[in-house]
Design an enzyme around this catalytic site. Structure first.
Site, PDB file in Angstrom:
ATOM      1  N   PRO A  73       0.817  -1.219   0.000  1.00 51.06           N
ATOM      2  CA  PRO A  73       0.000   0.000   0.000  1.00 51.06           C
ATOM      3  C   PRO A  73       0.849   1.267   0.000  1.00 51.06           C
ATOM      4  CG  PRO A  73      -0.298  -1.269   2.050  1.00 51.06           C
ATOM      5  CD  PRO A  73       0.569  -2.092   1.158  1.00 51.06           C
ATOM      6  N   GLU A  94       1.987  -7.605   8.483  1.00 48.42           N
ATOM      7  CA  GLU A  94       1.945  -6.152   8.689  1.00 48.42           C
ATOM      8  C   GLU A  94       2.891  -5.425   7.743  1.00 48.42           C
ATOM      9  OE1 GLU A  94      -0.152  -4.329  10.732  1.00 48.42           O
ATOM     10  OE2 GLU A  94      -1.088  -6.301  10.698  1.00 48.42           O
ATOM     11  N   ARG A 143      -2.660  -7.881 -20.970  1.00 45.42           N
ATOM     12  CA  ARG A 143      -3.552  -7.574 -22.097  1.00 45.42           C
ATOM     13  C   ARG A 143      -2.997  -6.492 -23.019  1.00 45.42           C
ATOM     14  NH1 ARG A 143      -7.426  -4.180 -21.497  1.00 45.42           N
ATOM     15  NH2 ARG A 143      -9.091  -5.517 -22.253  1.00 45.42           N
ATOM     16  N   ASP A 190     -10.296   0.807 -24.681  1.00 47.75           N
ATOM     17  CA  ASP A 190     -10.562   0.610 -23.253  1.00 47.75           C
ATOM     18  C   ASP A 190     -10.714   1.923 -22.525  1.00 47.75           C
ATOM     19  OD1 ASP A 190     -10.344  -2.084 -23.364  1.00 47.75           O
ATOM     20  OD2 ASP A 190      -8.309  -2.186 -22.557  1.00 47.75           O
TER      21      ASP A 190
HETATM   22  N1  ADE Z   1      -0.945  -5.037  -0.092  1.00 46.80           N
HETATM   23  C1  ADE Z   1      -1.858  -4.637   0.807  1.00 46.80           C
HETATM   24  N2  ADE Z   1      -2.597  -3.635   0.339  1.00 46.80           N
HETATM   25  C2  ADE Z   1      -2.157  -3.374  -0.923  1.00 46.80           C
HETATM   26  C3  ADE Z   1      -2.529  -2.442  -1.922  1.00 46.80           C
HETATM   27  N3  ADE Z   1      -3.502  -1.556  -1.739  1.00 46.80           N
HETATM   28  N4  ADE Z   1      -1.854  -2.469  -3.083  1.00 46.80           N
HETATM   29  C4  ADE Z   1      -0.849  -3.337  -3.259  1.00 46.80           C
HETATM   30  N5  ADE Z   1      -0.455  -4.237  -2.352  1.00 46.80           N
HETATM   31  C5  ADE Z   1      -1.098  -4.262  -1.191  1.00 46.80           C
END
Ligand code: ADE
Length: 250
Positions: free
Chosen positions: A91, A118, A156, A171
């Site tokens: 994230p 985590e 793709r 697309d």
């Molecule tokens: N791992 C946990 N959340 C994620 C996300 N939003 N994007 C990529 N990998 C992740």
């Protein structure tokens, strides 16, 4: 292109890599997929892949050694002559987009490391990954769905993977706009008709209608995308006129 995915849950990729466009892409030798279990690169009796965070705090952290070893073991002698990206799904990464998918489609090899728990020991971020990607501002319990999203969007775009080059060109997002509405048979379903223009056979008019619909839809749903889209003076007028409150299929 060769795509290697490093994961703690290889089973999650079984159907994914053997269905639809992937299966065809693999059969046609346009893409090679390999799935590796990070646990196979541990050397202790219990195959431990995580440990407590230094400094305390909730949750566990993925250990660096099995991840480094897995990547080192799948490296190829000719990797230095190739365009290789080692991507960590997290994230904290840069936000994935169609532009990034197109950028990655130019690589010879993608090695995707799926994060878990985590987090992943910072040395993987700093000294192994060459790219870090997030698929959105939310937290998944693991990076596997993110790896699938990236793999799908990139595959793709590889020439020859889709039936015709047209299908990717139109697309959503490929021209900076959302895609226009699509219809198929029947022409009347319940009380809802297919817009007459689409049945007209007039390809010029149809193309104009579609472009207009794409702009209206983008103005309504994702107005921020219009800042980067290439619009003619007339189209800018349309956006300004219609603003954000436009019925989708005027
Ligand atoms: N791992 C946990 N959340 C994620 C996300 N939003 N994007 C990529 N990998 C992740």
């Amino acid at each position: 292109m060769r795509i290697d995915i490093l994961t703690l849950f290889p089973k999650m990729f079984e159907d994914f890599s053997s269905t639809g466009i992937f299966q065809r892409a693999v059969e046609n030798k346009l893409v090679e997929f390999n799935i590796w279990n990070i646990r196979d690169y541990t050397h202790d009796k219990h195959h431990v892949v995580d440990d407590y965070p230094y400094g305390g705090g909730a949750g566990m952290v993925m250990k660096p050694e099995p991840i480094f070893e897995a990547v080192e073991s799948i490296r190829q002698p000719d990797d230095n002559d190739k365009k290789v990206s080692i991507i960590l799904t997290t994230p904290q990464g840069r936000l994935f987009s169609q532009t990034i998918a197109a950028e990655l489609a130019e690589y010879d090899r993608l090695i995707i490391i799926c994060g878990h728990y985590e987090g992943v020991d910072e040395r993987v971020h700093r000294h192994l990954a060459t790219d870090e990607i997030s698929i959105g501002d939310y937290v998944l319990s693991g990076g596997e769905p993110a790896a699938m999203v990236i793999t799908d969007a990139v595959t793709r775009l590889i020439p020859g993977v889709l039936g015709s080059d047209e299908s990717a060109k139109d697309d959503s997002h490929s021209a900076g706009l959302l895609e226009y509405p699509q219809y198929t048979r029947p022409p009347l379903f319940k009380d809802w008709e297919v817009p007459e223009i689409l049945l007209s056979g007039n390809h010029g008019e149809i193309a104009r209608w579609r472009r207009r619909q794409a702009i209206i839809r983008t103005a309504e749903r994702r107005p921020e995308l219009l800042d980067k889209a290439e619009l003619s003076a007339e189209e800018i007028k349309l956006v300004n006129e219609k603003g954000k409150k436009v019925s989708p299929e005027e």
